[in-house]
Design a protein around this motif. Structure first.
Motif, PDB file in Angstrom:
ATOM      1  N   GLU A  56       0.829  -1.215   0.000  1.00  0.00           N
ATOM      2  CA  GLU A  56       0.000   0.000   0.000  1.00  0.00           C
ATOM      3  C   GLU A  56       0.858   1.258   0.000  1.00  0.00           C
ATOM      4  O   GLU A  56       0.392   2.329  -0.423  1.00  0.00           O
ATOM      5  N   ARG A  57       2.100   1.133   0.463  1.00  0.00           N
ATOM      6  CA  ARG A  57       2.980   2.306   0.555  1.00  0.00           C
ATOM      7  C   ARG A  57       4.125   2.257  -0.459  1.00  0.00           C
ATOM      8  O   ARG A  57       5.072   3.044  -0.368  1.00  0.00           O
ATOM      9  N   ASN A  58       4.059   1.319  -1.378  1.00  0.00           N
ATOM     10  CA  ASN A  58       5.099   1.177  -2.413  1.00  0.00           C
ATOM     11  C   ASN A  58       6.489   0.995  -1.813  1.00  0.00           C
ATOM     12  O   ASN A  58       7.474   1.590  -2.263  1.00  0.00           O
ATOM     13  N   ILE A  59       6.561   0.172  -0.789  1.00  0.00           N
ATOM     14  CA  ILE A  59       7.827  -0.138  -0.132  1.00  0.00           C
ATOM     15  C   ILE A  59       8.279  -1.520  -0.587  1.00  0.00           C
ATOM     16  O   ILE A  59       7.521  -2.488  -0.540  1.00  0.00           O
ATOM     17  N   TYR A  62      11.283  -3.856   3.983  1.00  0.00           N
ATOM     18  CA  TYR A  62      11.037  -3.185   5.264  1.00  0.00           C
ATOM     19  C   TYR A  62      12.049  -3.685   6.281  1.00  0.00           C
ATOM     20  O   TYR A  62      12.270  -4.899   6.418  1.00  0.00           O
ATOM     21  N   GLY A 150      11.746   0.744   3.588  1.00  0.00           N
ATOM     22  CA  GLY A 150      10.989   1.413   4.639  1.00  0.00           C
ATOM     23  C   GLY A 150      11.558   1.139   6.011  1.00  0.00           C
ATOM     24  O   GLY A 150      12.055   0.036   6.289  1.00  0.00           O
ATOM     25  N   SER A 170      12.126   5.214   2.780  1.00  0.00           N
ATOM     26  CA  SER A 170      10.768   5.684   3.017  1.00  0.00           C
ATOM     27  C   SER A 170      10.553   5.673   4.528  1.00  0.00           C
ATOM     28  O   SER A 170      10.413   4.612   5.141  1.00  0.00           O
ATOM     29  N   THR A 172       8.413   5.964   7.481  1.00  0.00           N
ATOM     30  CA  THR A 172       6.972   5.845   7.688  1.00  0.00           C
ATOM     31  C   THR A 172       6.671   5.606   9.160  1.00  0.00           C
ATOM     32  O   THR A 172       7.570   5.428   9.993  1.00  0.00           O
ATOM     33  N   LEU A 175       5.272   0.041  10.696  1.00  0.00           N
ATOM     34  CA  LEU A 175       4.333  -0.918  10.117  1.00  0.00           C
ATOM     35  C   LEU A 175       4.170  -2.163  10.980  1.00  0.00           C
ATOM     36  O   LEU A 175       3.103  -2.772  11.003  1.00  0.00           O
TER      37      LEU A 175
END
Length: 635
Positions: A56-59, A62, A150, A170, A172, A175
């Motif tokens: 959903e966050r184009n990551i 992570y 991310g 990224s 964020t 998550l």
């Protein structure tokens, strides 16, 4: 590495000890981080949920570190994100999750534990072995622009973030926290208390003066302090927000004129407010980042704020990248050198601690000789009970490593109270344990055999002992680091083609974290940037681990002190060590034929010292005193 060796717990399934000792003190831990090393968790659902959020966050990848926003080695349960997402709960490691794969990076202390705990979703990256990249190199190579990695910006240091020149980050919200949801434990908010200067040895006003002197040297307008043990030391405060570590969640900022402590007001009573006086302004924990933004906006061109090399990229961004200087925190260096009161506290606390350890080993030997079945966990409970009876005791300094036979080869093993092995007379028993006292922190490992050890076990033990003696008796010039002397502990093992996959020694805090930087003895190049200095405390703990069969480690805490030498080449001055740990070294495991005359003399002198200092504390325990007398007899 044999998988069967990791499943020794299946040999005997035991109920919990019916009289299990529960220590009703703030430092009692029921969290899993670094505590239980024998269970596998199915992470399929967790990884699927995480990957959905990543999409959903184009990551593309992570990153989930072990540390919390203060870069604590041992986080609170609410911050055990890497443990939650991977199922691996060792204290060191980092998870990297891509769209299709999941990788767990950890070092040699945890290879066996990770092999057992990780499910089939994970690939174990054994850092330190040939052709295994660091997690940073892995991300740099595999997540190249325009792909993005991310990470929560409070969980990556500003220094690390700067090193990724080929990776888009990224930053964020966390998550893993979203995946964890309502099941995530609440953040602790336990009461903070003042440490009396009779234990601390120096008032907080004097410590602030030293910090401000460092600010002046570096021409900085302010210093941010983000490490919890540094904050506790600086303000002579302690807490219990993290198991085994007497710290509390807080941030601090020191300027030439002010000192601000950001902590939840509910944790601070009138006694602490009185202790801090007019020297320290209290603000809420959540006010820290807004304050940094305000501080940064008020700075003029060229004005700098000093942030520690463990400060997060979020701290750097809040102040403004153009207004920060990243360097090792001066508080870390000041804290590392213990004052005379702290050193004396180390001596006294280790004598008391030695008496508990001796009572435990004498009791354990008697139980085994009588045919009593005891699990590793039951043994750890009994040792904790003996320690709890000591004056100034505040809790354990880490989860006790009580390991018999093959479990001793799992370097940071700790027994599951519901499912662990029986301690056996015909196997080596390794016990690594420690306590928190108001006047010091202890960390001691002893390896014993309550039956008849094999020739291989005795030879390996003696090689470890020789390395231990080499560090204990070392003399070296000022300016020497622990990186330089690490090989002295390994040379005897190397003669037999043996070695160990961990450092030889770590710094030890004073009624603080049992692992303390920046000093240490080991192969990590970072240790070479910190010369050993008088007053520093480090552990001396070489070892050897035969996977699937046994483990050996001998650990004392030592204090760096000035050495008296007949000459003084270059007027450098020379240093050596004073051991403060006092507990017998397993005599029946020593192959005397391998020892030199000087080494035999060291063992006898050490045991004489143990007897003279600890025996008086055992007047009410004739069993322990008789055991000590036998174990301290000359070789």
């Amino acid at each position: 590495m044999l998988f069967n060796a990791l499943r020794v717990r299946s040999q005997s399934r035991l109920p919990s000890f019916p009289n299990r000792f529960l220590r009703l003190l703030p430092y009692r831990s029921f969290s899993t981080m670094g505590a239980i090393g024998t269970q596998t968790v199915d992470t399929s659902g967790r990884l699927a949920a995480l990957r959905k959020l990543m999409g959903e966050r184009n990551i593309d990848a992570y990153i989930v570190p072990s540390e919390d926003q203060h870069f604590s080695e041992y986080p609170a349960a609410c911050d055990e994100r890497r443990g939650f997402i991977s199922g691996f709960n060792g204290s060191a490691g980092i998870a990297v999750v891509t769209k299709e794969n999941a990788y767990l990076f950890t070092d040699g202390r945890y290879f066996l534990q990770a092999e057992h705990q990780l499910d089939n979703n994970w690939t174990l990256m054994r850092q330190g072995l040939p052709d295994v990249p660091t997690w940073q190199d892995f991300v740099t190579k595999n997540v190249t622009k325009p792909a993005s990695a991310g990470i929560d910006p409070v969980l990556i240091t500003a220094t690390d973030a700067k090193s990724f020149t080929e990776t888009n980050f990224s930053f964020t919200e966390n998550l893993v926290d979203e995946v964890w949801g309502s099941a995530r434990p609440a953040r602790p908010k336990n009461t903070v208390f003042a440490l009396d200067v009779k234990y601390a040895g120096q008032a907080l006003t004097a410590k602030l003066t030293h910090v401000r002197q460092e600010l002046e040297k570096q021409k900085a307008r302010a210093l941010t302090v983000t490490m919890l043990d540094e904050i506790a030391w600086l303000f002579n405060l302690r807490g219990s927000d993290i198991d085994f570590n007497p710290v509390f969640f807080a941030y601090a900022v020191v300027t030439p004129d002010h000192a601000l402590l950001f902590v939840d007001p509910a944790q601070v009573g009138d006694d602490v407010r009185t202790h801090l006086g007019q020297e320290v302004e209290l603000r809420s924990y959540d006010a820290f980042f807004p304050y940094l933004k305000e501080l940064g906006s008020d700075l003029q061109a060229g004005q700098k704020v000093l942030i520690g090399d463990k400060a997060s990229v979020a701290v750097a961004e809040a102040i403004g990248q153009s207004h920060i200087t990243i360097a090792r925190s001066p508080v870390a260096d000041l804290k590392a050198i213990k004052n005379a009161t702290e050193v004396e506290g180390f001596r006294r606390s280790h004598i008391r601690d030695g008496s508990a350890l001796i009572r435990y080993f004498a009791w354990l030997e008697e139980q085994l000789n009588q045919g009593v079945e005891l699990s590793e966990s039951q043994g750890a409970d009994q040792l904790e009970k003996f320690r709890s009876e000591l004056s100034l005791f505040k809790g354990l300094s880490f989860t006790t490593i009580s390991s018999t036979g093959p479990n001793g080869a799992i370097i940071h093993y700790s027994p599951d109270p519901n499912d662990c092995a029986i301690i056996r007379k015909d196997q080596i028993y390794l016990c690594d344990s420690g306590a928190q006292f108001l006047d010091g922190t202890t960390d001691v490992t002893r390896t014993l055999h309550f039956g008849t050890p094999t020739g291989e076990e005795r030879r390996a033990f003696t090689r470890v002992l020789q390395g231990h003696i080499a560090i204990d008796t070392a003399v070296f010039p000022n300016g020497t680091s622990g990186y330089i002397i690490d090989t002295w502990a390994r040379r005897y093992l190397w003669r037999d083609g043996l070695d160990y996959r961990h450092g030889t020694g770590h710094g030890v805090g004073h009624f603080l974290n049992v692992h303390e930087g920046p000093q240490g003895i080991g192969t990590r190049i970072a240790y070479n940037s910190t010369p050993l200095k008088p007053g520093m405390t480090v552990s001396n703990e070489p070892g050897y681990y035969a996977d699937g069969r046994f483990g050996i480690r001998i650990e004392n805490v030592v204090v760096v002190r000035e050495a008296q030498t007949p000459n003084n080449f270059g007027n450098k001055g020379f240093l050596g060590f004073e051991h403060v740990t006092l507990a017998p070294i397993g005599r029946n495991l020593v192959d005397v034929s391998l020892l030199s005359a000087d080494e035999r003399a060291w063992v006898d002198a050490y045991h004489k010292e143990v007897w003279e200092k600890v025996a008086p504390l055992l007047a009410n325990d004739p069993r322990a005193k008789a055991w000590l007398e036998r174990e301290c007899a000359p070789l």
